[in-house]
Design a protein around this motif. Structure first.
Motif, PDB file in Angstrom:
ATOM      1  N   GLY A 355       0.821  -1.213   0.000  1.00 27.42           N
ATOM      2  CA  GLY A 355       0.000   0.000   0.000  1.00 27.42           C
ATOM      3  C   GLY A 355       0.849   1.255   0.000  1.00 27.42           C
ATOM      4  N   ARG A 356       1.920   1.224   0.793  1.00 27.48           N
ATOM      5  CA  ARG A 356       2.772   2.406   0.895  1.00 27.48           C
ATOM      6  C   ARG A 356       3.544   2.632  -0.406  1.00 27.48           C
ATOM      7  NH1 ARG A 356       3.954   4.054   5.750  1.00 27.48           N
ATOM      8  NH2 ARG A 356       6.177   4.215   5.387  1.00 27.48           N
ATOM      9  N   ILE A 357       3.959   1.541  -1.032  1.00 27.85           N
ATOM     10  CA  ILE A 357       4.665   1.670  -2.312  1.00 27.85           C
ATOM     11  C   ILE A 357       3.712   2.236  -3.370  1.00 27.85           C
ATOM     12  CG2 ILE A 357       5.631   0.301  -4.220  1.00 27.85           C
ATOM     13  CD1 ILE A 357       7.032  -1.401  -2.056  1.00 27.85           C
TER      14      ILE A 357
ATOM     15  N   THR B  63      -9.299   9.346  -0.572  1.00 31.57           N
ATOM     16  CA  THR B  63      -7.853   9.350  -0.411  1.00 31.57           C
ATOM     17  C   THR B  63      -7.505   8.552   0.839  1.00 31.57           C
ATOM     18  OG1 THR B  63      -5.888  10.773  -0.438  1.00 31.57           O
ATOM     19  CG2 THR B  63      -7.731  11.529   0.899  1.00 31.57           C
ATOM     20  N   GLY B  64      -6.211   8.456   1.143  1.00 28.63           N
ATOM     21  CA  GLY B  64      -5.799   7.646   2.288  1.00 28.63           C
ATOM     22  C   GLY B  64      -5.615   6.190   1.871  1.00 28.63           C
ATOM     23  N   TYR B  65      -5.183   5.361   2.832  1.00 33.36           N
ATOM     24  CA  TYR B  65      -4.813   4.004   2.427  1.00 33.36           C
ATOM     25  C   TYR B  65      -6.013   3.175   1.974  1.00 33.36           C
ATOM     26  CZ  TYR B  65      -6.432   1.266   6.451  1.00 33.36           C
ATOM     27  OH  TYR B  65      -7.218   0.621   7.366  1.00 33.36           O
ATOM     28  N   GLY B  66      -7.237   3.600   2.314  1.00 32.64           N
ATOM     29  CA  GLY B  66      -8.414   2.848   1.866  1.00 32.64           C
ATOM     30  C   GLY B  66      -9.057   3.411   0.606  1.00 32.64           C
ATOM     31  N   ARG B  67      -8.322   4.295  -0.099  1.00 33.27           N
ATOM     32  CA  ARG B  67      -8.947   5.053  -1.179  1.00 33.27           C
ATOM     33  C   ARG B  67      -9.509   4.191  -2.315  1.00 33.27           C
ATOM     34  NH1 ARG B  67      -3.613   5.229  -1.255  1.00 33.27           N
ATOM     35  NH2 ARG B  67      -2.423   4.923  -3.175  1.00 33.27           N
ATOM     36  N   SER B  76     -16.993   6.860  -3.750  1.00 35.96           N
ATOM     37  CA  SER B  76     -16.348   7.985  -4.434  1.00 35.96           C
ATOM     38  C   SER B  76     -16.260   7.653  -5.913  1.00 35.96           C
ATOM     39  CB  SER B  76     -14.952   8.235  -3.855  1.00 35.96           C
ATOM     40  OG  SER B  76     -14.101   7.141  -4.164  1.00 35.96           O
ATOM     41  N   GLN B  77     -16.050   8.696  -6.713  1.00 31.94           N
ATOM     42  CA  GLN B  77     -15.981   8.479  -8.160  1.00 31.94           C
ATOM     43  C   GLN B  77     -14.531   8.355  -8.647  1.00 31.94           C
ATOM     44  OE1 GLN B  77     -18.437  11.014  -7.015  1.00 31.94           O
ATOM     45  NE2 GLN B  77     -19.577   9.088  -6.978  1.00 31.94           N
ATOM     46  N   ASP B  78     -13.589   8.820  -7.828  1.00 30.15           N
ATOM     47  CA  ASP B  78     -12.180   8.715  -8.209  1.00 30.15           C
ATOM     48  C   ASP B  78     -11.353   8.682  -6.924  1.00 30.15           C
ATOM     49  OD1 ASP B  78      -9.884   8.586  -9.745  1.00 30.15           O
ATOM     50  OD2 ASP B  78     -10.460  10.248 -11.063  1.00 30.15           O
ATOM     51  N   ASN B  79     -10.081   8.360  -7.061  1.00 29.91           N
ATOM     52  CA  ASN B  79      -9.219   8.404  -5.874  1.00 29.91           C
ATOM     53  C   ASN B  79      -7.899   9.086  -6.213  1.00 29.91           C
ATOM     54  OD1 ASN B  79      -6.828   6.313  -6.000  1.00 29.91           O
ATOM     55  ND2 ASN B  79      -8.585   5.285  -6.952  1.00 29.91           N
ATOM     56  N   MET B  80      -7.344   9.732  -5.220  1.00 30.08           N
ATOM     57  CA  MET B  80      -6.042  10.422  -5.380  1.00 30.08           C
ATOM     58  C   MET B  80      -5.167  10.031  -4.190  1.00 30.08           C
ATOM     59  SD  MET B  80      -6.147  12.604  -8.016  1.00 30.08           S
ATOM     60  CE  MET B  80      -4.973  13.925  -7.734  1.00 30.08           C
ATOM     61  N   SER B  81      -3.870  10.108  -4.380  1.00 27.99           N
ATOM     62  CA  SER B  81      -2.971   9.799  -3.263  1.00 27.99           C
ATOM     63  C   SER B  81      -3.119  10.870  -2.186  1.00 27.99           C
ATOM     64  CB  SER B  81      -1.525   9.747  -3.748  1.00 27.99           C
ATOM     65  OG  SER B  81      -1.063  11.065  -3.972  1.00 27.99           O
ATOM     66  N   MET B 124       8.556  10.416   1.769  1.00 25.37           N
ATOM     67  CA  MET B 124       7.681   9.713   2.727  1.00 25.37           C
ATOM     68  C   MET B 124       8.570   8.785   3.547  1.00 25.37           C
ATOM     69  SD  MET B 124       4.398   7.571   1.475  1.00 25.37           S
ATOM     70  CE  MET B 124       3.500   6.438   2.491  1.00 25.37           C
ATOM     71  N   ASN B 125       8.282   8.659   4.835  1.00 22.80           N
ATOM     72  CA  ASN B 125       9.096   7.748   5.639  1.00 22.80           C
ATOM     73  C   ASN B 125       8.924   6.325   5.125  1.00 22.80           C
ATOM     74  OD1 ASN B 125       6.383   7.510   6.641  1.00 22.80           O
ATOM     75  ND2 ASN B 125       7.218   6.370   8.354  1.00 22.80           N
ATOM     76  N   ASP B 126       9.928   5.492   5.374  1.00 23.84           N
ATOM     77  CA  ASP B 126       9.769   4.103   4.934  1.00 23.84           C
ATOM     78  C   ASP B 126       8.999   3.344   6.000  1.00 23.84           C
ATOM     79  OD1 ASP B 126      11.739   3.737   6.808  1.00 23.84           O
ATOM     80  OD2 ASP B 126      13.336   3.803   5.323  1.00 23.84           O
TER      81      ASP B 126
END
Lengths: 370, 263
Positions: A355-357, B63-67, B76-81, B124-126
């Protein structure tokens, strides 16, 4: 079902099982600097070590450290737990220290009857080519003794011819991926390169004929951006598929399980061992080669230009000394050439990190305006 | 006519509705185990409490990890990071912002944006939890403090204790060690907040700092981390006129308005 999809990502494929059933021997190797032609010339199957299946690394961790790259720890895990028991021996190189640690612990625990250490110079010079030619002669003698037969110059020339054919067909496959629209995806190409690394050259060439015929008129659509990917050794077809699932197309690569394994391996010489030395050492686009950065970056920039990419992904496994360091210069030079770069540091095969990638790749595409 | 943004993160979920004038309403809640459940719950809460029929939402972006799952479910109709959305949301709230520090539950991001909120670069942090909200959560629990208290308590510190480990788990043992040796919670909490800020400052330096700088996400509410970051980076972190946790969802709603034909 296409030829590509029929190919297994199991470690012990049907092909390997059949080979063993017929009494054939299999030699494992991991480094792209290993001349498989010498192994083939002895009638032995060269098998490139992979870590398919993303296993846990408890056994690998017992012999290596957490700060060794996880690709090496995963390979060691598979070796120690018995998944590679179909191998009859191992060929080690000084590709990197993590790889050496992997092989030497493996040999220490499993004690293969055949174990050969091929020393690959870190410089490309006349004297290092001479040295490497001598090393290849030692390897030829060792493999011949292992196979119980002589390896003649004619055997070597025949194997070289076979791989000329394989390499030409792989280049044709890469051209199908580079074209607009592409006929094949990045994940399919990596799958094929991985599959071929468990086959005899002639059989791989025949399979490539089938694939090329299948893919000639295929078209990949729906992608938003064309990218080049480069970095440390990885057989992660899933990683490429995850990147492509965000709308990217991996149109070109400079990967170890990719173009670096076969690109530009050409040359003419009367002595087949000298020819192999030139082909392998002269086209070893790996940061383990000192003072050779300019040629490596030129190769990457040429590849990127030919494929008309919108951006680049530099990916490396955590603790990969070679690629972790080289990533800095690569990023600067790619950006200087006007190619935006995403640097992806990752743990090998970590599905939990998918997910993060994907977030980072999606944001990169959004940054490219795609 | 409304435009919606739904941000399902690792710890909290947000929904924001905007109209032609700006933010109409927003809601935030702790997440449920499944991102689709979280999205439905936070949207339901918004609809009921604000009395907005969802049929009036012309376009929605998740958006978010569940996007992706939220979009697949038709919410939603679309997703963005979340990286693009945080940049866009921050730019709406603070138009002069060029660097956005976003620290959430499991991610820390530093985002460079252009004048229109467009994404220029990010880091972004790893995988490691150092420098994320989870780090603070672990140390607050060890200290017997709530997350909210961690910042305020440390303001009364007489000295800032050093935490040398980058790893959240090793840091926890260092916190325990200080507690057992009788150091005050305030001094230890100050050390925790400084350690957190050091990790984030390193991320900022990787992407390069460009003024003006803002901070979004839950950790932006920790006054001590903010103060440490301001000192280390020698900048003033501009505060939003809205909850720092809704910036991602707000950015998603702004993206929805753009995609829905009303920029």
């Amino acid at each position: 079902m296409t030829t590509l999809q029929r190919q297994s990502t199991d470690l012990e494929t049907d092909y390997v099982r059949d080979w063993k059933k017929k009494g054939g021997k299999v030699l494992g190797y991991a480094c792209v600097a290993t001349p498989v032609e010498i192994i083939e010339a002895a009638g032995v199957l060269p098998y490139r070590i992979k870590a398919f299946g993303h296993p846990d690394t408890e056994l690998g961790d017992a012999y290596l450290a957490r700060f060794n790259c996880r690709f090496c720890r995963s390979c060691l895990q598979l070796g120690l737990e018995g998944s590679y028991d179909f191998l009859d021996g191992l060929v080690e190189t000084n590709g990197c220290d993590h790889l050496r640690g992997m092989f030497e612990n493996w040999q220490h625990v499993k004690e293969y009857d055949f174990f050969h250490y091929l020393k690959v110079p870190h410089f490309l010079r006349d004297d290092s080519l001479e040295y490497f030619t001598e090393e290849l002669a030692l390897m030829r003698d060792a493999v011949a003794a292992f196979a119980g037969r002589e390896i003649t110059d004619d055997d070597l020339r025949a194997a070289i011819d076979t791989y000329d054919e394989v390499n030409a067909k792989l280049k044709r496959l890469y051209a199908l991926r580079e074209q607009v629209p592409p006929a094949v995806s990045g994940a399919e190409v990596m799958e094929l390169v991985c599959t071929g690394s468990s086959m005899m050259g002639a059989d791989f060439a025949a399979m490539l004929d089938e694939v090329l015929a299948e893919k000639e008129n295929a078209r990949v659509s729906g992608y938003k951006a064309r990218l080049i990917i480069m970095g440390s050794a990885t057989d992660e077809v899933d990683l490429i598929a995850d990147i492509e699932s965000t709308g990217a197309l991996i149109a070109a690569d400079a990967l170890c399980f990719g173009s670096r394994a076969f690109w530009n391996r050409e040359g003419e010489d009367g002595d087949p061992l000298r020819l192999l030395a030139e082909r392998y050492l002269g086209h070893l686009f790996c940061p383990r080669m000192f003072t050779d950065y300019d040629r490596r970056i030129a190769y990457i920039l040429d590849t990127a230009e030919r494929a008309g990419v919108d951006g680049a992904i530099i990916t490396y496994n955590k603790f990969c000394d070679l690629h972790g360091v080289e990533a800095v210069s690569q990023r600067m030079d790619l950006e200087k050439a006007g190619i935006p770069v995403l640097v992806l540091e990752k743990d090998y095969g970590s599905q939990a990190d998918t997910g993060r990638i994907k977030t980072r790749v999606q944001a990169f595409l959004e940054r490219l305006g795609k | 006519m409304y435009y919606g943004g739904i941000d399902v993160g690792s710890l909290t979920a947000q929904a924001v509705l905007i109209n032609g004038k700006g933010i109409h309403a927003y809601k935030s809640m702790g997440v449920k185990p499944n991102p689709v459940q979280s999205a439905k719950a936070v949207v339901d809460m918004l609809i009921q409490e604000e009395n907005v029929p969802w049929s009036q939402v012309k376009f929605c972006v998740s958006t978010g990890y569940g996007r992706e799952q939220v979009q697949a479910e038709g919410l939603s109709q679309d997703n963005m990071s979340e990286i693009s959305c945080h940049g866009m949301g921050a730019s709406f709230l603070v138009p002069e912002a060029r660097t956005v520090i976003d620290i959430g539950g499991q991610d820390a991001k530093v985002i460079r944006i252009g004048p229109g909120g467009e994404l220029i670069d990010f880091v972004m942090n790893d995988k490691c939890a150092a420098g994320t909200g989870r780090f603070l959560e672990v140390q607050a629990r060890t200290l017997g403090l709530s997350l909210d208290e961690l910042g305020t308590v440390s303001l009364g510190a007489e000295k800032v204790l050093e935490l040398s480990s980058r790893c959240s788990i090793f840091c926890e043992t260092e916190v325990l060690h200080y507690l057992q040796r009788g150091h005050s919670k305030a001094d230890i909490a100050a050390g925790v907040n400084r350690a957190m800020a050091e990790r984030v400052a390193a991320l900022v330096r990787r992407v390069g700092l460009e003024k003006e700088v803002t901070m979004s996400g839950g950790v932006a509410k920790n006054v001590a981390v903010r103060a440490e970051l301001e000192r280390m980076l020698n900048v003033r972190l501009i505060k939003y006129g809205a909850d720092s946790q809704i910036v991602g969802a707000l950015g998603a709603a702004l993206m929805a308005r753009r995609m829905g034909g009303n920029s």
